[in-house]
Motif scaffolding. Structure first.
Motif, PDB file in Angstrom:
ATOM      1  N   PHE A  95       0.862  -1.177   0.000  1.00 47.25           N
ATOM      2  CA  PHE A  95       0.000   0.000   0.000  1.00 47.25           C
ATOM      3  C   PHE A  95       0.900   1.228   0.000  1.00 47.25           C
ATOM      4  O   PHE A  95       1.655   1.448   0.949  1.00 47.25           O
ATOM      5  N   ALA A  96       0.814   2.004  -1.076  1.00 47.60           N
ATOM      6  CA  ALA A  96       1.737   3.120  -1.277  1.00 47.60           C
ATOM      7  C   ALA A  96       1.056   4.458  -1.019  1.00 47.60           C
ATOM      8  O   ALA A  96       0.213   4.892  -1.812  1.00 47.60           O
ATOM      9  N   PRO A  97       1.400   5.130   0.087  1.00 49.61           N
ATOM     10  CA  PRO A  97       0.848   6.472   0.337  1.00 49.61           C
ATOM     11  C   PRO A  97       1.432   7.491  -0.652  1.00 49.61           C
ATOM     12  O   PRO A  97       2.623   7.447  -0.962  1.00 49.61           O
ATOM     13  N   THR A  98       0.591   8.375  -1.120  1.00 49.99           N
ATOM     14  CA  THR A  98       1.048   9.409  -2.044  1.00 49.99           C
ATOM     15  C   THR A  98       1.849  10.486  -1.301  1.00 49.99           C
ATOM     16  O   THR A  98       1.871  10.528  -0.066  1.00 49.99           O
ATOM     17  N   ASP A  99       2.487  11.349  -2.075  1.00 51.43           N
ATOM     18  CA  ASP A  99       3.204  12.481  -1.467  1.00 51.43           C
ATOM     19  C   ASP A  99       2.246  13.370  -0.688  1.00 51.43           C
ATOM     20  O   ASP A  99       2.597  13.909   0.364  1.00 51.43           O
ATOM     21  N   LEU A 103      -2.034   0.158  -8.807  1.00 46.30           N
ATOM     22  CA  LEU A 103      -0.901   0.501  -9.661  1.00 46.30           C
ATOM     23  C   LEU A 103      -0.361  -0.728 -10.375  1.00 46.30           C
ATOM     24  O   LEU A 103       0.151  -0.645 -11.493  1.00 46.30           O
ATOM     25  N   TYR A 104      -0.460  -1.873  -9.715  1.00 44.87           N
ATOM     26  CA  TYR A 104      -0.024  -3.143 -10.304  1.00 44.87           C
ATOM     27  C   TYR A 104      -0.777  -4.247  -9.584  1.00 44.87           C
ATOM     28  O   TYR A 104      -0.875  -4.242  -8.363  1.00 44.87           O
ATOM     29  N   GLN A 105      -1.310  -5.206 -10.353  1.00 43.66           N
ATOM     30  CA  GLN A 105      -2.102  -6.263  -9.738  1.00 43.66           C
ATOM     31  C   GLN A 105      -1.961  -7.552 -10.553  1.00 43.66           C
ATOM     32  O   GLN A 105      -2.827  -7.917 -11.334  1.00 43.66           O
ATOM     33  N   LYS A 106      -0.827  -8.183 -10.360  1.00 42.02           N
ATOM     34  CA  LYS A 106      -0.552  -9.449 -11.044  1.00 42.02           C
ATOM     35  C   LYS A 106       0.397 -10.257 -10.174  1.00 42.02           C
ATOM     36  O   LYS A 106       1.479  -9.790  -9.832  1.00 42.02           O
ATOM     37  N   LYS A 107      -0.045 -11.422  -9.778  1.00 44.98           N
ATOM     38  CA  LYS A 107       0.760 -12.228  -8.867  1.00 44.98           C
ATOM     39  C   LYS A 107       2.166 -12.420  -9.439  1.00 44.98           C
ATOM     40  O   LYS A 107       2.298 -12.670 -10.634  1.00 44.98           O
ATOM     41  N   PRO A 108       3.198 -12.210  -8.605  1.00 46.03           N
ATOM     42  CA  PRO A 108       3.211 -12.223  -7.132  1.00 46.03           C
ATOM     43  C   PRO A 108       3.134 -10.851  -6.458  1.00 46.03           C
ATOM     44  O   PRO A 108       3.427 -10.751  -5.268  1.00 46.03           O
ATOM     45  N   LEU A 109       2.744  -9.781  -7.175  1.00 42.79           N
ATOM     46  CA  LEU A 109       2.793  -8.453  -6.568  1.00 42.79           C
ATOM     47  C   LEU A 109       1.525  -7.667  -6.868  1.00 42.79           C
ATOM     48  O   LEU A 109       1.044  -7.626  -7.997  1.00 42.79           O
ATOM     49  N   VAL A 136       0.144  -3.667  -5.947  1.00 43.83           N
ATOM     50  CA  VAL A 136       0.503  -2.361  -5.392  1.00 43.83           C
ATOM     51  C   VAL A 136      -0.708  -1.449  -5.510  1.00 43.83           C
ATOM     52  O   VAL A 136      -1.237  -1.252  -6.610  1.00 43.83           O
ATOM     53  N   TYR A 137      -1.152  -0.910  -4.356  1.00 43.05           N
ATOM     54  CA  TYR A 137      -2.342  -0.061  -4.335  1.00 43.05           C
ATOM     55  C   TYR A 137      -1.996   1.315  -3.767  1.00 43.05           C
ATOM     56  O   TYR A 137      -1.159   1.443  -2.883  1.00 43.05           O
ATOM     57  N   GLN A 138      -2.683   2.318  -4.266  1.00 41.22           N
ATOM     58  CA  GLN A 138      -2.477   3.686  -3.799  1.00 41.22           C
ATOM     59  C   GLN A 138      -3.311   3.967  -2.555  1.00 41.22           C
ATOM     60  O   GLN A 138      -4.453   3.533  -2.440  1.00 41.22           O
ATOM     61  N   LEU A 139      -2.713   4.709  -1.609  1.00 38.78           N
ATOM     62  CA  LEU A 139      -3.424   5.199  -0.424  1.00 38.78           C
ATOM     63  C   LEU A 139      -3.308   6.712  -0.358  1.00 38.78           C
ATOM     64  O   LEU A 139      -2.273   7.279  -0.712  1.00 38.78           O
ATOM     65  N   ASP A 140      -4.366   7.352   0.151  1.00 36.63           N
ATOM     66  CA  ASP A 140      -4.345   8.812   0.335  1.00 36.63           C
ATOM     67  C   ASP A 140      -4.001   9.208   1.765  1.00 36.63           C
ATOM     68  O   ASP A 140      -4.019  10.393   2.101  1.00 36.63           O
ATOM     69  N   LYS A 141      -3.710   8.200   2.617  1.00 35.10           N
ATOM     70  CA  LYS A 141      -3.269   8.457   3.983  1.00 35.10           C
ATOM     71  C   LYS A 141      -2.128   7.508   4.333  1.00 35.10           C
ATOM     72  O   LYS A 141      -2.032   6.414   3.767  1.00 35.10           O
ATOM     73  N   VAL A 142      -1.296   7.949   5.272  1.00 36.39           N
ATOM     74  CA  VAL A 142      -0.210   7.101   5.769  1.00 36.39           C
ATOM     75  C   VAL A 142      -0.744   6.275   6.932  1.00 36.39           C
ATOM     76  O   VAL A 142      -1.386   6.810   7.840  1.00 36.39           O
ATOM     77  N   LEU A 143      -0.486   4.989   6.918  1.00 36.26           N
ATOM     78  CA  LEU A 143      -0.975   4.098   7.967  1.00 36.26           C
ATOM     79  C   LEU A 143       0.012   4.053   9.135  1.00 36.26           C
ATOM     80  O   LEU A 143       1.222   3.916   8.931  1.00 36.26           O
ATOM     81  N   PHE A 144      -0.526   4.161  10.349  1.00 31.48           N
ATOM     82  CA  PHE A 144       0.278   4.013  11.558  1.00 31.48           C
ATOM     83  C   PHE A 144      -0.396   2.973  12.452  1.00 31.48           C
ATOM     84  O   PHE A 144      -1.609   3.062  12.701  1.00 31.48           O
ATOM     85  N   PRO A 145       0.347   2.009  12.971  1.00 30.85           N
ATOM     86  CA  PRO A 145      -0.259   1.020  13.876  1.00 30.85           C
ATOM     87  C   PRO A 145      -0.647   1.660  15.195  1.00 30.85           C
ATOM     88  O   PRO A 145       0.058   2.543  15.697  1.00 30.85           O
ATOM     89  N   GLU A 146      -1.753   1.207  15.770  1.00 30.42           N
ATOM     90  CA  GLU A 146      -2.198   1.780  17.035  1.00 30.42           C
ATOM     91  C   GLU A 146      -1.223   1.463  18.156  1.00 30.42           C
ATOM     92  O   GLU A 146      -1.189   2.149  19.170  1.00 30.42           O
ATOM     93  N   GLU A 147      -0.374   0.442  17.962  1.00 36.73           N
ATOM     94  CA  GLU A 147       0.638   0.115  18.978  1.00 36.73           C
ATOM     95  C   GLU A 147       1.616   1.265  19.187  1.00 36.73           C
ATOM     96  O   GLU A 147       2.241   1.370  20.241  1.00 36.73           O
ATOM     97  N   PHE A 148       1.775   2.134  18.185  1.00 35.92           N
ATOM     98  CA  PHE A 148       2.664   3.288  18.326  1.00 35.92           C
ATOM     99  C   PHE A 148       2.147   4.280  19.357  1.00 35.92           C
ATOM    100  O   PHE A 148       2.915   5.054  19.915  1.00 35.92           O
ATOM    101  N   PHE A 149       0.852   4.254  19.623  1.00 35.43           N
ATOM    102  CA  PHE A 149       0.237   5.278  20.455  1.00 35.43           C
ATOM    103  C   PHE A 149      -0.275   4.729  21.780  1.00 35.43           C
ATOM    104  O   PHE A 149      -0.912   5.438  22.539  1.00 35.43           O
TER     105      PHE A 149
END
Length: 243
Positions: free
Chosen positions: A77-81, A163-169, A171-184
């Protein structure tokens, strides 16, 4: 003359046959090169920050190498700039090196998932950032009709363009950066008593014990005062009798 004519006819038929077969035979496919993971992101032109973190943490080379041998594949999952630009200033820089690596790996699933697969995945889905101390670092997916939401517990967003969807890879676009709740999460265990709490029960007991001897001392002093007064009274009575 006749034999020459037959030979010419046979040769013509042979050449026509060869030309027909050649036309029907598809050209050999050009050998494809190795799957270039970072090239997929670089080609789309809006993942500069994510590419930088992938390189700094060496996660890009790990994925690239494992793509050659993996049977399960990867989902990234790739967050955008813009996703990084919308973060609270200084948030990413406040992470230590270990957490930066975990943040990047939190965007990688150790298995290939199509959008349809994500809708029916068993939550939470384990990420590459799963901690050695037992922390799950999982993601939860919900959705229907190939519209999928991903949630970390503190961040939720839509899984956008593939962005790419063919095994074995995948890649999807995200509009937010993911943070695990364990960080907080709080560092101390929930419900653990604080040092101030452990001292409070002992204070009333100490104060109560200290007051008991004081009460005993006052009682003894009162007894001595009564005895002294009685002796003086007897002495005065005797003096009056003698006089």
């Amino acid at each position: 003359m006749a034999s020459a004519l037959v030979s010419s006819t046979v040769l013509s038929v042979f050449l026509v046959f060869v030309a027909t077969v050649s036309a029907q035979t598809p050209p050999a496919a050009a050998p494809s090169g190795p799957l270039n993971f970072t090239g997929i992101l670089d080609k789309n032109g809006q993942y500069t920050y994510f590419l930088r973190f992938l390189a700094d943490t060496q996660v890009d080379s790990q994925i690239q190498n494992q793509l050659k041998t993996t049977t399960e594949g990867f989902t990234v999952f790739a967050p955008t700039d813009n996703a990084f630009n919308n973060l609270k200033p200084g948030l990413v820089n406040s992470l230590d090196e270990q957490k930066k690596v975990q943040m990047v790996l939190y965007h990688v699933l150790p298995k290939y998932y199509s959008l349809n697969d994500l809708q029916f995945a068993s939550n939470p889905v384990r990420t590459q950032a799963t901690g050695q101390d037992g922390a799950i670092f999982g993601l939860n997916f919900t959705g229907q009709n190939n519209q999928v939401n991903v949630s970390s517990g503190v961040v939720e967003t839509l899984v956008n363009n593939a962005l790419y969807q063919k095994k074995p890879l995948a890649v999807y676009q995200l509009d937010k950066v993911l943070f695990p709740e364990e960080f907080f999460e709080a560092k101390s265990p929930a419900g653990a008593p604080s040092p101030a709490t452990t001292k409070k029960p002992s204070e009333p007991k100490s104060s109560s014990k200290a007051s008991e001897p004081a009460a005993a001392d006052n009682s003894g002093s009162s007894g001595r005062n009564i005895g002294l007064g009685l002796a003086i009274g007897i002495a005065l009575a005797c003096m009056g009798f003698l006089s």
